[in-house]
Design an enzyme around this catalytic site. Sequence first.
Site, PDB file in Angstrom:
ATOM      1  N   ASP A   1       0.854  -1.190   0.000  1.00 31.47           N
ATOM      2  CA  ASP A   1       0.000   0.000   0.000  1.00 31.47           C
ATOM      3  C   ASP A   1       0.886   1.235   0.000  1.00 31.47           C
ATOM      4  OD1 ASP A   1      -2.471  -1.323   0.040  1.00 31.47           O
ATOM      5  OD2 ASP A   1      -2.451  -1.494   2.215  1.00 31.47           O
TER       6      ASP A   1
ATOM      7  N   ASP B   1      -6.876  -1.105  -4.775  1.00 36.21           N
ATOM      8  CA  ASP B   1      -7.977  -0.825  -3.851  1.00 36.21           C
ATOM      9  C   ASP B   1      -8.932   0.204  -4.452  1.00 36.21           C
ATOM     10  OD1 ASP B   1      -6.706  -2.507  -2.005  1.00 36.21           O
ATOM     11  OD2 ASP B   1      -5.749  -0.837  -0.958  1.00 36.21           O
TER      12      ASP B   1
END
Length: 165
Positions: free
Chosen positions: A111, A127
């Site tokens: 991330d 995402d």
Amino acid sequence: MWYAILGAVLLAGDQILKYWVVTHLAVGESVPFLPGFMQLTRLHNYGAAWSSFSGRTVLLVVFTAVLLAAVALLLIKKVVRHWTGITACTLILSGGIGNIIDRIVHGYVVDMFDLQLFSYPVFNLADCCVVLGAILGGIYYLFLYEKYDKKKKESDHAHDPSDPS
């Protein structure tokens, strides 16, 4: 064809961005991206959204694979035919594949998008694709599926006065 290209570009963009972050930032390190709005921060997520199911990589891979297969089946069987629904499925597939690649290869998801305006979990391009695809899919199902893609039963035609056949 357009949707396959869109999906491939999004998947490639996700993987290239993750590769850049992994090769240029140490875990926990941040660099400015959009000053005052967002920075890039390298984090490893061993779970799903908000680190739920952390450490359950096999479960997440299996669950994600089943969901991706279901979404792909909607496209293959042409259950979803309107461009809005197809775009939603494309976004969900590209994002899901992007994160499942990370889980299989690394055992975690990379991330990097770290909002600075307010406190929010760090996330990635995959995402974004999944969330936007889910929102678009909800709009499609609530407002467009019934009108454009729902298969009509024989009895529906018999009772529909607007049907000229």
